[in-house]
Design an enzyme around this catalytic site. Sequence first.
Site, short mmCIF file in Angstrom:
data_model
loop_
_atom_site.label_atom_id
_atom_site.label_comp_id
_atom_site.label_asym_id
_atom_site.label_seq_id
_atom_site.Cartn_x
_atom_site.Cartn_y
_atom_site.Cartn_z
N GLU A 1 71.94 45.34 44.98
CA GLU A 1 70.70 44.19 44.74
C GLU A 1 71.08 43.58 43.47
O GLU A 1 71.52 44.33 42.25
CB GLU A 1 69.47 45.22 44.55
CG GLU A 1 68.94 45.09 46.04
CD GLU A 1 68.23 43.67 46.41
OE1 GLU A 1 68.57 42.64 45.86
OE2 GLU A 1 67.15 43.70 47.29
N ASP A 2 70.47 42.41 43.20
CA ASP A 2 70.30 41.68 41.86
C ASP A 2 69.18 42.37 40.94
O ASP A 2 69.31 42.46 39.79
CB ASP A 2 70.32 40.08 42.11
CG ASP A 2 69.32 39.76 43.10
OD1 ASP A 2 68.59 40.86 43.80
OD2 ASP A 2 69.14 38.65 43.41
N ASP B 1 62.05 44.22 42.12
CA ASP B 1 60.64 43.89 41.47
C ASP B 1 59.45 44.64 42.18
O ASP B 1 59.25 45.77 41.70
CB ASP B 1 60.48 42.32 41.47
CG ASP B 1 59.20 41.83 40.86
OD1 ASP B 1 58.78 42.45 40.18
OD2 ASP B 1 58.47 40.85 41.27
N PHE C 1 60.29 36.45 34.35
CA PHE C 1 60.90 35.85 35.28
C PHE C 1 62.47 35.49 34.92
O PHE C 1 62.54 34.87 33.69
CB PHE C 1 60.42 34.46 35.91
CG PHE C 1 60.99 34.28 37.37
CD1 PHE C 1 60.53 34.97 38.56
CD2 PHE C 1 62.04 33.43 37.32
CE1 PHE C 1 61.19 34.54 39.60
CE2 PHE C 1 62.53 33.07 38.77
CZ PHE C 1 62.36 33.56 39.61
N ARG D 1 71.69 29.36 39.36
CA ARG D 1 72.68 30.68 39.72
C ARG D 1 73.91 30.44 38.97
O ARG D 1 74.47 31.79 38.99
CB ARG D 1 72.75 30.48 41.00
CG ARG D 1 71.61 30.58 42.09
CD ARG D 1 72.00 31.15 43.48
NE ARG D 1 71.02 30.68 44.73
CZ ARG D 1 70.03 31.62 44.75
NH1 ARG D 1 69.94 32.81 44.20
NH2 ARG D 1 68.85 31.28 45.67
P1 IMP Z 1 60.78 42.54 45.31
O1 IMP Z 1 60.70 42.53 47.02
O2 IMP Z 1 59.51 42.14 44.76
O3 IMP Z 1 61.47 43.76 44.76
O4 IMP Z 1 61.84 41.16 45.09
C1 IMP Z 1 63.07 41.33 44.98
C2 IMP Z 1 63.51 39.97 45.27
O5 IMP Z 1 63.12 38.51 44.63
C3 IMP Z 1 65.07 39.66 44.51
O6 IMP Z 1 65.88 40.07 45.32
C4 IMP Z 1 65.17 38.31 43.96
O7 IMP Z 1 65.69 37.64 44.91
C5 IMP Z 1 63.73 37.95 44.08
N1 IMP Z 1 63.45 38.00 42.48
C6 IMP Z 1 62.34 38.87 41.94
N2 IMP Z 1 62.17 38.71 40.66
C7 IMP Z 1 62.97 37.60 40.09
C8 IMP Z 1 63.48 36.96 38.90
O8 IMP Z 1 62.81 37.30 37.86
N3 IMP Z 1 64.26 35.79 39.11
C9 IMP Z 1 64.91 35.48 40.40
N4 IMP Z 1 64.93 36.17 41.45
C10 IMP Z 1 63.72 37.11 41.41
MG MG Z 2 67.89 39.26 46.31
#
Ligand code: IMP
Ligand code: MG
Length: 473
Positions: free
Chosen positions: A396-397, A400, A449, A462
Amino acid sequence: MTTSRGHYYAGLQQIAAVANAGLTLRRTCNAVAKIIAVSMDMTGCRVLLLNTKKDYLTTVGSFGLSDLYLRKGPLDARKSLPEVLEGRIAVVQHAPTDARVQHPEVAESQHVVTIVAAPIVRKPDMVGEVRAYSRQPRTLSELDEDFLRSAANVCAVLFERAELSQFRDRVKKSCAKRATAALPAQMPPTSLKPTEFAHESEAEFASLLDFYQIEWLYEPRSFPLAWNGDGISLMFTPDFYLPELDMYIELTTMKQDLITQKNRKVRKLREMYPDINVRLLTRKDFARLLSKYGYGPQGDAKVEGVGRVLYSQTQIQRRVRSLARRISRDYAGQRIVMIGVLKGVVCFMSDLMQHISIPVRVDYMDISHYGGDGEIVKITRDLDAPIVGEHVLMVEDIVDTGMTLNYVLAHLASHKPATLRVCSLLDRTPRRLANVKLDYVGFEIPDEFVVGYGLDYKDEYRNLPFIGILKQD
Ligand code: IMP
Ligand code: MG
């Protein structure tokens, strides 16, 4: 020799007058260094500034020390008299043989025997040091040490004043330049810069390095290149040293014949000091570098909107390599399937897999979020090949809330892999909703963010090679 209180009183009186004379930081510190050396009957003295990461010391003013001594190399604060970092006075009785002296051979050649160092403290932080040097063996009385401490206290105030004035200048400058598109509108948080640059191009290069959080030292080392009897007849002092890259940089923005001359010096340096990594940056290289990072007029990559860099390219690459090493070790003798969710993970996945030293298969999924708050997740592209019985590493990148990962992990688990683990470059915990276990994490980040290195905001940013914090509007 004994120095009376009255003598030191006169010294402090002079220091107070110099501090209030409206000179630049460098000139004030030169004068203070001289007063300290003369008052204490020492050969020389210098005032040093500690950088924000508290790892390097830079000279901001000096008296009675040779250029070779002042530029003997990057001065590592943790290796050089480390007790001063803890707020204590350090006394070195015999510099050439003392383990706390970082460049003993230079101390020897410059006949430095006694060193006394006092911390410059701006509570609660250590911000620098005052060091006095003697060619004769010296013992120091309580009175001597008190005087040095008092002088160091004045230096703390001088630093603070200079920092405020630099901050004012930066704000003014950034307001004036805000109209130009390529310049990041918000300057990175920097503290006091010790350096008055010889050329505008050096200042530009330094601010570029600052923006990318690349640590730099200005002219920390002079390399003797030729001798004439006992004396040095040719010396070369590269402009910058970048500790993270262990690289010296000489900028050259001048005419071709000067470039040729510098090239000759650089070649000679490489011959005589084969372990030293030195680069000559011409105006063209420099312009290319500036524009690559969105500073120059032809910069195409969008940087505008990024408030500051959180992790530089170097920091990311180093962390990715170390994650890859751990993964390779943990799965030694096995094969893994690395699975990523498009598109944010592409940079991380690509770098990570190149450093993994076991057999790897790679697959991608794509998902879309919809519903009121994007709370419904649907898989729009599934895996190419089955993963039953495989060791799966979900890459995963950023995690959150953890909702995406939670959903994808449940989906993968239903395909019965042998094992299922998670590697995320970034981990941001404050909004975590799903209780997911992350086995490998690159960086834990603050609640902001972020963009770059694959991460987007409205599909932009990106392609930045670093991770930056997006400015809030
Ligand atoms: P989660 O489901 O809330 O954990 O969100 C994860 C996904 O939201 C990541 O895989 C990203 O694609 C996107 N995301 C969450 N935070 C950021 C951020 O700070 N910058 C860019 N993309 C984000
Ligand atoms: Mg992602």
